[in-house]
Design a protein around this motif. Structure first.
Motif, PDB file in Angstrom:
ATOM      1  N   ASN A 104       0.809  -1.223   0.000  1.00 52.02           N
ATOM      2  CA  ASN A 104       0.000   0.000   0.000  1.00 52.02           C
ATOM      3  C   ASN A 104       0.844   1.276   0.000  1.00 52.02           C
ATOM      4  N   THR A 105       2.013   1.245  -0.636  1.00 48.93           N
ATOM      5  CA  THR A 105       2.830   2.453  -0.701  1.00 48.93           C
ATOM      6  C   THR A 105       2.151   3.491  -1.572  1.00 48.93           C
ATOM      7  N   ARG A 106       1.944   4.661  -1.017  1.00 51.67           N
ATOM      8  CA  ARG A 106       1.316   5.749  -1.771  1.00 51.67           C
ATOM      9  C   ARG A 106       2.159   6.045  -3.011  1.00 51.67           C
ATOM     10  N   GLY A 107       1.498   6.162  -4.163  1.00 51.19           N
ATOM     11  CA  GLY A 107       2.202   6.433  -5.401  1.00 51.19           C
ATOM     12  C   GLY A 107       2.526   5.188  -6.202  1.00 51.19           C
ATOM     13  N   LEU A 108       2.398   4.004  -5.586  1.00 52.28           N
ATOM     14  CA  LEU A 108       2.680   2.755  -6.306  1.00 52.28           C
ATOM     15  C   LEU A 108       1.466   1.859  -6.393  1.00 52.28           C
ATOM     16  N   ARG A 109       0.365   2.234  -5.761  1.00 55.16           N
ATOM     17  CA  ARG A 109      -0.781   1.333  -5.643  1.00 55.16           C
ATOM     18  C   ARG A 109      -1.347   0.935  -6.996  1.00 55.16           C
ATOM     19  N   ASN A 110      -1.306   1.847  -7.966  1.00 59.23           N
ATOM     20  CA  ASN A 110      -1.927   1.567  -9.259  1.00 59.23           C
ATOM     21  C   ASN A 110      -0.895   1.256 -10.335  1.00 59.23           C
ATOM     22  N   ARG A 111       0.323   0.924  -9.931  1.00 58.75           N
ATOM     23  CA  ARG A 111       1.369   0.601 -10.887  1.00 58.75           C
ATOM     24  C   ARG A 111       1.513  -0.910 -11.010  1.00 58.75           C
ATOM     25  N   ALA A 112       1.752  -1.367 -12.240  1.00 57.48           N
ATOM     26  CA  ALA A 112       2.065  -2.770 -12.465  1.00 57.48           C
ATOM     27  C   ALA A 112       3.573  -2.934 -12.266  1.00 57.48           C
ATOM     28  N   VAL A 113       3.991  -3.460 -11.118  1.00 61.16           N
ATOM     29  CA  VAL A 113       5.407  -3.454 -10.768  1.00 61.16           C
ATOM     30  C   VAL A 113       6.005  -4.853 -10.647  1.00 61.16           C
ATOM     31  N   GLU A 114       5.195  -5.896 -10.797  1.00 57.42           N
ATOM     32  CA  GLU A 114       5.671  -7.243 -10.487  1.00 57.42           C
ATOM     33  C   GLU A 114       6.939  -7.623 -11.251  1.00 57.42           C
ATOM     34  N   GLU A 115       7.028  -7.230 -12.526  1.00 55.76           N
ATOM     35  CA  GLU A 115       8.143  -7.669 -13.356  1.00 55.76           C
ATOM     36  C   GLU A 115       9.209  -6.592 -13.537  1.00 55.76           C
ATOM     37  N   GLU A 116       9.117  -5.480 -12.814  1.00 52.38           N
ATOM     38  CA  GLU A 116      10.074  -4.394 -12.991  1.00 52.38           C
ATOM     39  C   GLU A 116      11.437  -4.780 -12.425  1.00 52.38           C
ATOM     40  N   THR A 117      12.484  -4.168 -13.004  1.00 53.34           N
ATOM     41  CA  THR A 117      13.840  -4.425 -12.548  1.00 53.34           C
ATOM     42  C   THR A 117      14.124  -3.631 -11.278  1.00 53.34           C
ATOM     43  N   LEU A 118      15.222  -3.993 -10.611  1.00 53.60           N
ATOM     44  CA  LEU A 118      15.591  -3.323  -9.365  1.00 53.60           C
ATOM     45  C   LEU A 118      15.785  -1.821  -9.550  1.00 53.60           C
ATOM     46  N   PRO A 119      16.543  -1.346 -10.559  1.00 52.85           N
ATOM     47  CA  PRO A 119      16.704   0.117 -10.684  1.00 52.85           C
ATOM     48  C   PRO A 119      15.404   0.843 -10.982  1.00 52.85           C
ATOM     49  N   VAL A 120      14.494   0.213 -11.721  1.00 48.20           N
ATOM     50  CA  VAL A 120      13.210   0.859 -12.005  1.00 48.20           C
ATOM     51  C   VAL A 120      12.376   0.968 -10.734  1.00 48.20           C
ATOM     52  N   LEU A 121      12.370  -0.070  -9.911  1.00 47.97           N
ATOM     53  CA  LEU A 121      11.638  -0.007  -8.636  1.00 47.97           C
ATOM     54  C   LEU A 121      12.215   1.087  -7.736  1.00 47.97           C
ATOM     55  N   LEU A 122      13.541   1.194  -7.705  1.00 39.75           N
ATOM     56  CA  LEU A 122      14.165   2.249  -6.909  1.00 39.75           C
ATOM     57  C   LEU A 122      13.806   3.629  -7.455  1.00 39.75           C
ATOM     58  N   GLN A 123      13.721   3.749  -8.776  1.00 38.43           N
ATOM     59  CA  GLN A 123      13.291   5.023  -9.371  1.00 38.43           C
ATOM     60  C   GLN A 123      11.896   5.399  -8.897  1.00 38.43           C
ATOM     61  N   LEU A 124      10.985   4.439  -8.908  1.00 40.55           N
ATOM     62  CA  LEU A 124       9.611   4.714  -8.493  1.00 40.55           C
ATOM     63  C   LEU A 124       9.555   5.168  -7.032  1.00 40.55           C
ATOM     64  N   LEU A 125      10.388   4.544  -6.194  1.00 46.69           N
ATOM     65  CA  LEU A 125      10.386   4.906  -4.775  1.00 46.69           C
ATOM     66  C   LEU A 125      11.048   6.265  -4.550  1.00 46.69           C
ATOM     67  N   VAL A 126      12.127   6.536  -5.273  1.00 37.94           N
ATOM     68  CA  VAL A 126      12.819   7.818  -5.133  1.00 37.94           C
ATOM     69  C   VAL A 126      11.954   8.960  -5.649  1.00 37.94           C
ATOM     70  N   ASP A 127      11.170   8.698  -6.672  1.00 37.09           N
ATOM     71  CA  ASP A 127      10.394   9.752  -7.331  1.00 37.09           C
ATOM     72  C   ASP A 127       9.077  10.059  -6.631  1.00 37.09           C
ATOM     73  N   ARG A 128       8.742   9.309  -5.573  1.00 34.20           N
ATOM     74  CA  ARG A 128       7.489   9.562  -4.866  1.00 34.20           C
ATOM     75  C   ARG A 128       7.501  10.948  -4.228  1.00 34.20           C
ATOM     76  N   ARG A 129       6.362  11.612  -4.234  1.00 33.44           N
ATOM     77  CA  ARG A 129       6.259  12.942  -3.637  1.00 33.44           C
ATOM     78  C   ARG A 129       5.134  12.926  -2.612  1.00 33.44           C
ATOM     79  N   ASP A 130       5.491  12.769  -1.362  1.00 34.19           N
ATOM     80  CA  ASP A 130       4.502  12.881  -0.295  1.00 34.19           C
ATOM     81  C   ASP A 130       5.218  13.269   0.989  1.00 34.19           C
ATOM     82  N   GLY A 131       4.533  13.215   2.102  1.00 38.38           N
ATOM     83  CA  GLY A 131       5.107  13.658   3.358  1.00 38.38           C
ATOM     84  C   GLY A 131       6.169  12.729   3.918  1.00 38.38           C
TER      85      GLY A 131
END
Length: 497
Positions: free
Chosen positions: A142-169
């Protein structure tokens, strides 16, 4: 003469990481490729003429270092760095190193919002190791910003990009949770020390999310009993092969960890399963010890092919008391074909699964979120549109048992799982009486649909007769998208492929 080295707008750690990431491009070891990169950069409006500032070198690492020095000293270093990324996108569009370069650029861009220097050191470490299989299983739920993303097959650097690029509190917490889980992955920890990652986690421990309670008491034991067709179901009395695995999953949900697995050597007909299959299950010593010693709850999941999806799995009895499993623990079934389909798009499945956690102001209304479509064959073609109008529907109710559905309707219901991602189905094993079933379940006052396995379990505990009335038996199909173990998907001699 090239200009003298400048401090640059990023930490010193960036130079080493960028050098290693750039040398990860296959072409970077060829001088002609590096020359093409410089020429392409020099044509860009953001780095016009930069190639004149770079002293050529036949050796890759010094040449890359010289390129980065020129970028750092350029009048617009950020624009020059972007022009480098654009040049590599044009010249090496399919090289996996591009994702690491984009990740490094994103970390640099976050400035004081994240501990950039420490993260760069971690990126340098992770870049050097073989990534574990399916790293998305370590994402916090339930990470905010990733809930509606299809991430199961993403590579490690892409997953890290998604987490780094999140904008919340909380820009750092989910990233730390992911890195902590990744560092604890046996596939990683067994071969890589990762000191920079451990330092980052220790330094910012106060910003990491509080994990579920540690140990068995904070986990659920999940026992999966898988029945594979050994022969085609329509050819005589089909035989089924038994495969049992058990897992631990945090009570809050999310990815699970396989603890043990057992493949039975015998096969059974459907009529033999209730006695012979359950006896085999009870004879597995390690599993009995795991269930007996579990401090947390236990859930039994039967992975069933379409041919026996309505099988009364909760009536299996595995011990001397002779009482069915469904009175001791929650028992659910799963649709084996959805579990094993490698190309199935899991994004809709995950989206609808998230809505099981929705809480309402009035618990009495929770079960009203179950959708009961028309199962008239004349309306089979209407089911996709009906579901499209209900994107938050997570549980589908059938007032006709699955195995008694008209073939066209059954096909449409299968599509509701495969294509529309409906994760939960509920039906009585006799037609009709949907309202009666809902009212019986309502007596147990679930506060959200995520409690359905326990609600159905309490309902089954009320059925104390030796042979429950058909009208009091119910199937709960419960397909948790986090609890899919591809390592189970192997063919054995005689299995229908």
């Amino acid at each position: 003469m090239p200009p003298a080295a400048a401090p640059g707008p990023w930490p010193e750690e960036a130079e080493d990481v960028l050098t290693d990431v750039l040398l990860g491009f296959r072409g970077m070891f060829r001088l002609t490729f590096r020359q093409d990169v410089l020429e392409t950069m020099g044509r860009s409006a953001r780095a016009r003429g930069i190639q004149a500032d770079v002293r050529e070198d036949d050796t890759p690492r010094p040449h890359v270092r010289e390129l980065l020095r020129a970028i750092r000293a350029f009048r617009d270093p950020w624009g020059a760095l972007d022009s480098l990324a654009d040049a590599l996108k044009d010249l090496a569009p399919d090289d996996g190193a591009r994702a690491w370069l984009e990740l490094t650029r994103q970390v640099l861009d976050r400035g004081t919002e994240l501990p950039v220097g420490e993260l760069l050191a971690v990126i340098g470490e992770l870049h050097e190791i073989p990534a574990p299989a399916k790293p998305a299983r370590h994402l916090p739920r339930n990470t905010r910003g990733l809930r509606n993303r299809a991430v199961e097959e993403e590579t490690l650097p892409v997953l890290l990009q998604l987490l780094v690029d999140r904008r919340d509190g909380d820009p750092l917490g989910p990233l730390l949770a992911f890195l902590g889980a990744l560092g604890g992955d046996p596939e990683v920890a067994r071969h890589h020390d990762l000191p920079a990652l451990r330092r980052l986690l220790a330094t910012h421990a106060d910003r990491a999310p509080v994990p579920p309670a540690a140990g068995p008491a904070g986990e659920r034991l999940i026992v999966q009993v898988r029945l594979d067709e050994e022969s085609a179901a329509h050819v005589g009395d089909c035989r089924y092969r038994l495969h049992v695995s058990y897992y631990r999953q945090p009570l809050a949900g999310g990815p699970f960890l396989r603890v043990g697995s057992h493949q039975d050597t015998a096969s059974f007909t459907k009529s033999e399963l209730l006695d012979s299959g359950s006896t085999r299950l009870g004879a597995w010593k390690e599993l009995k010890q795991a269930v007996f010693g579990s401090a947390g709850p236990v859930r039994i999941e039967f992975l069933l092919p379409r041919s026996i999806l309505g099988y009364a799995a909760e009536l299996w009895s595995t011990g001397p008391t002779g009482r069915p499993l469904g009175q001791y623990h929650p028992v659910v079934v799963r649709q084996l074909e959805r579990y094993t389909e490698p190309f199935l798009n899991r994004s809709y499945w995950r989206d609808r699964w998230e809505h099981l956690d929705t809480r309402g102001a009035d618990p009495a209304e929770v079960l009203d979120r179950i959708g009961w479509p028309s199962l008239d064959p004349a309306h089979a073609a209407d089911l996709p549109g009906w579901l499209e109008d209900r994107p938050e529907l997570a549980c589908l109710g059938l007032d006709i048992p699955y195995e008694q559905l008209d073939p066209e309707v059954q096909y449409a219901v299968d599509n509701a799982m495969y294509i529309d991602g409906v994760p939960v189905l509920l039906w009585r094993r006799v037609a009709g009486g949907a309202g009666t079933l809902v009212e019986s379940l309502r007596e147990h006052r679930p506060t959200r649909l995520a409690e359905l396995p326990d609600t159905v379990h309490r309902y089954r505990r009320q059925v104390r007769g030796r042979a429950p009335e058909p009208g009091r038996t119910v199937t709960l199909l419960w397909d948790d998208p986090d609890c899919v173990d591809p390592d189970q998907d192997h063919l054995f001699p005689g299995m229908v492929g």
